[in-house]
Enzyme design. Structure first.
Site, mmCIF file in Angstrom:
data_model
loop_
_atom_site.group_PDB
_atom_site.id
_atom_site.type_symbol
_atom_site.label_atom_id
_atom_site.label_comp_id
_atom_site.label_asym_id
_atom_site.label_seq_id
_atom_site.Cartn_x
_atom_site.Cartn_y
_atom_site.Cartn_z
ATOM 1 C CG ASP A 466 31.659 36.438 35.578
ATOM 2 O OD1 ASP A 466 32.091 35.980 36.653
ATOM 3 O OD2 ASP A 466 32.296 36.388 34.508
ATOM 4 C CG ASP A 536 37.936 32.362 34.664
ATOM 5 O OD1 ASP A 536 36.825 31.977 34.240
ATOM 6 O OD2 ASP A 536 38.145 33.519 35.078
#
Ligand code: GLA
Length: 737
Positions: A466, A536
């Site tokens: 990430d 997301d």
């Protein structure tokens, strides 16, 4: 210095570019040609890019297209035009005057063909090499530039684009992707206006949340999926980029793509060569769909890590438990995903930090040690638990970052990016900072961290990598004062170095590029990564729009697409499981949910869907994509299909209805990509209706399916939650032998 004119050049160019006229360089793919006049001693001229040329076309092309432009415009002789390269020589001279000195073509060991046009400045010790790379069978040309300082003083590169392409100003429409966090990959199309149109990124770390570094140029008016001439361009670079269209009085659009030079002037030392990232170009007469398929095939075969190996069905813990990680909870999720037929469990954020436990997003990045309060048996116990259940284990890390609240930062305050003398500018959680990847010590430390984790836990099968912050205050404590403008570039060189070293040691691990969702959907990143997290936002309706746009340039195998909870955590939208599943099944299927909250009936339905997906995942993940009906067309329905690329033996058709109105017009969708002369048997996948569709098990010719298509039955029947606003169909077509 190289001799100004290589005598062998013309002969070489002729023998290497079949059919090209003297001085011409013909870079060709099965269906496309790029033609350059690279006559010795002259500035190279762009002659043509488009459908593949015959030898006669090449010899007569200058008569047919009298206007010609530089193959790679440099700042100097015609400074009123935009340029691809501009420099400042050590004596302050800001001009370049380049002439071709050499042309070579080489076959690389991987079968690719590389053509290099070398240009030397007529007065200054400065060389540019234009590179063109093609692969057998792929209709994509990669082009990039190497700038070499052959003198004894430092040259400042003020602009250093990867490539340039003139496009005739007719009715050119550009399709681009735009968006933001939780709404990435939106499609927008507009006719190119006069003046300058710029698509750019300056995040520093991620580069595809907002704009994307890829575009399509439809030459015949608004882009169509199935026909029309379209050029596709994708800058393969994970950092700041700039795509520019300069539409001037020449009757042409001038397209430039490269690293964004803003705040990034590059000091090129004597003997140093600066290499730009590649710009991938493709051209198709089969519309935007043709361009997408060209990019997908080339990307799977030559860019994406493990680009043709089927991906596992996984459960990621994030939306299920967020930071609430513990051994029992992880094991329960593993049991559930294994029971539903999944093959991999990924533990997301929240597993690390000892002095500062990672209970929320404001601490601990950099402290990559297991929080034994939550996980007393460490990663080993999790790998054991996964193994017992017959599945693999994966883990989340964010190696490029730290928090001010961390042992790491306390020890290494010099490792973070921040302008000298300025207060720290902090991101996520109010404390997040970006590490200075220009610093080789930081890079070593990152490689070491991953190495330690992997060496201690060799069963880790998957890493979710990430990156949740931009470069926030421009400044490196490592780079010298006169090299601060290198930070953005050095950051991405550093990242590439780290990923390459990890890949070398752990070639088989699957790595996902996540960056606050879809911040790293770029072909420059993907050689190191197997896939990216599209967004997301897991809401299936919004995903239809985002995945549609993302599919312009990226194949389904790279697009992580997860079934999540209802109400959805981002939009609060309530959607039936069938619909959520059918959208996720059109990409790399996974789950992002707390299975404990699912009913047994829902688990059973998911088990059947996963089993169905496994039967067709080869076709979805490595087949050819045909977009049939766009969600952006305002019909409330979208549809696409994947067709097995070799012989069209098999296809998977997706159809989603996301608007509900009485007496709504439901368009009939015609299919694409099938063999017109073969017969296909229809079978519905992930079926929830007790009564099969009327054409279940029936056989139709490819011609009928592509010319007429099947009517869709919009309502679902049978179950308590089945008859609602939303409906979707997944059809499996198999060709009769
Ligand atoms: C980012 C990612 C999410 C999740 C969280 C964890 O937002 O995009 O998928 O991993 O970080 O903090």
């Amino acid at each position: 210095m190289k001799p100004l004119y290589a005598l062998t050049m013309t002969l070489l160019a002729m023998s290497l570019s079949a059919g090209a006229a003297p001085g011409q360089v013909h870079v060709s793919t099965p269906a496309t040609s790029l033609l350059i006049d690279a006559s010795a001693g002259e500035a190279p001229r762009f002659l043509y890019y488009g459908a593949r040329l015959a030898a006669d076309d090449m010899s007569s092309i200058t008569e047919a297209a009298p206007k010609s432009f530089a193959a790679y415009p440099v700042y100097g002789s015609y400074p009123e035009k935009e340029s691809a390269m501009s420099v400042t020589h050590p004596d302050g001279n800001m001009t370049l005057d380049m002439a071709v000195s050499d042309v070579t073509a080489t076959g690389n060991p991987d079968g690719s063909q590389q053509t290099v046009v070398t240009m030397t400045d007529r007065r200054y010790p400065f060389t540019l090499r234009l590179n063109y790379l093609t692969y057998p069978g792929e209709d994509v040309i990669e082009t990039w530039v190497e700038a070499e300082n052959t003198g004894s003083g430092t040259v400042r590169l003020d602009r250093f684009m990867s490539g340039y392409l003139p496009v005739r100003n007719e009715d050119v429409h550009v399709s681009q992707l735009y968006g933001t966090w939780a709404n990435e990959g939106r499609v927008e199309e507009a006719r190119l206006p006069h003046g300058l149109k710029v698509i750019k990124n300056k995040d520093g770390v991620r580069n595809s949340h907002t704009a994307h570094a890829e575009v399509m140029m439809s030459l015949d008016g608004p882009g169509r999926e199935r026909d029309g001439r379209v050029i596709g361009a994708a800058l393969c670079y994970g950092g700041n980029y700039k795509l520019m269209f300069d539409t001037d009085d020449s009757g042409y659009h001038h397209f430039f793509a490269g690293i964004n030079e803003e705040n990034s002037a590059y000091m090129l030392d004597p003997g140093e060569t600066f290499v730009t990232p590649p710009l991938a170009l493709t051209y198709s007469t089969n519309g935007m769909g043709g361009v997408s398929r060209n990019f997908h095939r080339w990307g799977r075969n030559h860019k994406l890590a493990h680009g043709n190996e089927p991906r596992k069905v996984l459960l990621n813990s994030w939306e299920g438990v967020y930071f609430d990680i513990n051994q029992a909870g992880m094991e329960a999720m593993m049991t559930d995903i294994a029971d539903m037929g999944g093959e991999l469990f990924v533990m997301d954020d929240g597993w690390f930090g000892t002095r500062y436990p990672r209970d929320n997003d404001s601490t601990s990045l950099g402290d990559w040690t297991v929080d034994t309060r939550k996980l007393p048996g460490g990663i080993k116990a999790l790998c054991d638990a996964a193994e017992e259940r017959g599945i693999d284990f994966g883990i989340w890390i964010e190696p490029e970052m730290t928090n001010t609240v961390s042992e790491f930062f306390e020890k290494h305050p010099d490792y973070v990016i921040n302008a000298p003398g300025r207060d720290l500018v902090q991101g996520r959680g109010g404390t997040q900072l970006v590490l200075d990847l220009a610093n080789p010590e930081v890079r070593d430390m990152m490689v070491n961290m991953v190495d330690t984790l992997m060496a201690a836990n060799p069963r880790i099968d998957y890493i979710k990598w990430d990156a949740n912050a931009p470069i926030m205050s421009h400044g490196s404590k490592y780079l010298p004062a006169d090299r601060q403008s290198h930070l953005y570039i050095e950051y991405h060189r550093g990242l590439r170095d780290v990923i390459d070293r990890i890949r070398e040691k752990y070639p088989d691990v699957t790595i996902q590029a996540c960056a606050s969702g879809g911040g790293r959907a770029n072909w420059g990143m993907l050689p190191g990564f197997d896939e990216f997290w599209v967004s997301d936002n897991t809401d299936a309706v919004q995903r239809i729009f985002m995945q549609w746009g993302t599919s312009y340039f990226f194949p389904a195998i790279a697009m992580a697409s997860h079934i999540s909870a209802s109400p959805n955590h981002q939009t609060r939208r309530i959607l039936p499981l069938k619909f959520r599943t059918d959208v996720a099944m059109s990409g790399r299927l996974g789950m992002e949910i707390q299975p404990r909250d699912m009913t047994d009936e829902e688990k059973g339905q998911t088990r059947r869907a996963i089993a169905d997906y496994k039967r067709v995942r080869d076709v979805v993940q490595t087949g050819d994509l045909y977009r049939l009906l766009s969600p952006y067309d305002g019909k409330g329905v979208a549809s696409l299909m994947y067709v097995d690329s070799d012989r069209a033996d098999e296809a998977v058709f997706f159809w989603w209805k996301f608007v509900q109105e009485c007496a709504m017009d439901i368009p009939r969708v015609t299919m694409d990509g099938l063999d017109p002369d073969r017969l296909y048997r229809v079978e519905e996948l992930n079926r929830i209706d007790p009564t099969p569709l009327p054409y279940e098990g029936k056989t139709f010719s490819g011609r009928f399916l592509m010319d007429h298509g099947l009517e869709m039955y919009p309502g679902h029947t049978g179950e308590w939650n089945a008859a609602n606003d939303w409906s979707s169909r997944v059809l499996h077509l198999t060709a009769a032998e």
